[in-house]
Write a protein that holds these residues in place. Structure first.
Motif: not given
Length: 468
Positions: A343-352
């Motif tokens: 899905f395009a609206d999945l939550s952001f992930v915090m990653a490199d």
């Protein structure tokens, strides 16, 4: 149903009734004969005899009942005092024998338990590794000598873990073991507990297991601290050596690849067909060696902490689309489809970003390597509570069961192609980003790699406030 006492009383009443009838008849005859005193004396004698009979029968029974109750309550030193050889004497003797036998059994059971306790304590003290036994709240119940040395002066304190360096990690593992009802064995640098014994600083790997009794009731936990100081030093030396060696070999390898490229493209003169074939093979092997050097350097940088991760907010769908686009041409040449489902609206992930790209490139390249023509590679992402789970699934030949346990090891001995470092690098990158990775596979049914990345904390967006 009447109990024994009630039956005895009923019998005495019946006998008394019969006696009264006889006494009344005799009393009338004596009264008629003018023997009034004798009649009264006979009646009183009958009553006394009945009362005495009831008392003589019920009193011994009540005494035996009280003695039996004392023995049953645990007073095995108590004895029934009865000197006769009648039935009551036999019952008293048997009660005394039961008390003696129970006391012997209790003493032998206590002795056995004492011996088992001493044996278990001796085994605990003989273990070289520190062992910490705690209750479910993390209060220390028992230590062996190695653990007492680690904790130092705080060893005698039940709350020592709250005031000891690294104790918070032990308490966290205890809580996890209690909550999940299974052993907790933490690996990696995060599991290392620096402890100081005297002037020496040691590193330990933490392992915690729930402790239960024979009936399954939770008693607490047993924590083992495995001394990995030497292994850690050796691994650190090995990592530094690999890093230095890889960097030293990178420049000569680069010159070698440049020379092979020049020969392959005719800059050194026209080559014969056999020479061209040899140069192409050498170029391919040099490319593999270059990939190995890159993986070695990246893993070494992660292990030594020189690789700095630049965390940023990333959308899962664009990350997957970019991975597909990087391999779409190579997949088309092999007639393999690469599909993306998220899905395009999945939550952001915090990653490199660089790390995520390296993870997906390794997984997609592996999937493409083992997927036959007309096969399919599916890239998906879904949100699971505080994480986003990424999946790389292929329709290839699958992985043997005996390989799955070592699939993420460095220089995987089962690796048939590639550097043998790719999946080890993937695991280190995923774990350094705060996620986990797993693999599922069966021969003939393809392979699925799943890894998680933490969801980015939502940023607070200030809203303008209208004044006035």
């Amino acid at each position: 149903m009447l109990n024994l006492t009630q039956r005895l009383i009923l019998g005495c009443v019946v006998i008394a009734a019969i006696g009264v009838c006889l006494v009344v008849a005799a009393h009338r005859a004596l009264v008629a004969a003018g023997e009034m005193r004798l009649a009264i004396a006979l009646l009183i004698s009958l009553i006394l005899v009945e009362v005495a009979t009831v008392m003589l029968v019920l009193h011994p029974i009540r005494m035996l009942a009280n003695d039996a109750r004392k023995i049953a309550s645990g007073n095995l030193e108590h004895r029934v005092e009865w000197g006769g050889r009648d039935s009551f004497g036999v019952i008293a003797a048997e009660l005394n024998r039961i008390a003696v036998r129970l006391r012997e059994l209790r003493e032998s059971e206590a002795g056995r338990r004492q011996m088992e306790f001493q044996l278990s304590d001796a085994v605990l003290q003989s273990i070289f590794e520190p062992i910490i036994v705690t209750d479910a709240k993390g209060h220390i119940l028992k230590l062996n000598q190695a653990a007492a040395d680690v904790l130092g002066e705080a060893a005698s304190d039940r709350l020592a873990l709250t005031n000891t360096p690294g104790g918070d990690k032990i308490l966290s593992a205890i809580r996890d073991a209690i909550a999940m009802q299974k052993p907790i064995a933490v690996e990696g640098e995060a599991a290392m507990l620096p402890m100081r014994i005297g002037k020496q600083s040691r590193s330990y790997r933490l392992r915690t297991m729930p402790m239960r009794d024979s009936e399954g009731r939770l008693l607490g936990t047993v924590t083992t601290l495995e001394d990995v100081t030497t292994l850690q030093d050796t691994d650190r030396f090995k990592t530094q050596f690999i890093s230095v060696a890889s960097k030293k070999l990178r420049d000569p390898l680069l010159q070698l690849r440049r020379g092979l490229y020049a020969l392959q493209h005719g800059f050194g003169g026209e080559l014969l067909p056999l020479q061209t074939e040899l140069v192409v093979e050498a170029s391919n092997e040099a490319e593999k060696l270059s990939d190995l050097m890159s993986d070695l350097i990246e893993v070494a940088e992660l292990d030594t902490g020189k690789r700095e991760l630049k965390l940023e907010r990333l959308r899962p769908l664009p990350v997957l689309d970019e991975a597909r686009n990087r391999y779409i041409d190579e997949a088309a040449a092999k007639q393999v489809r690469i599909e993306v489902s998220a899905f395009a609206d999945l939550s952001f992930v915090m990653a490199d970003r660089r790390a995520v790209r390296s993870i997906l490139d390794n997984l997609v390249a592996n999937a493409l390597r083992y997927t036959p023509p007309d096969g399919e590679i599916l890239l998906t992402a879904e949100e699971l509570k505080d994480y986003v789970q990424f999946t790389v699934r292929d329709s290839g030949r699958g992985i043997e069961a005996e390989r799955l346990s070592t699939i993420f090891d460095r220089f995987n001995p089962f690796s048939e192609s590639g550097t043998g470092m790719g999946l080890a690098l993937v695991r280190r990158l995923v774990e350094s980003l705060g996620g986990q990775i797993a693999v599922e596979s069966r021969l003939g049914h393809g392979t699925t790699f799943r890894f998680t990345l933490p969801v980015a904390v939502a940023e607070a967006i200030p809203h303008p406030v209208e004044v006035g």
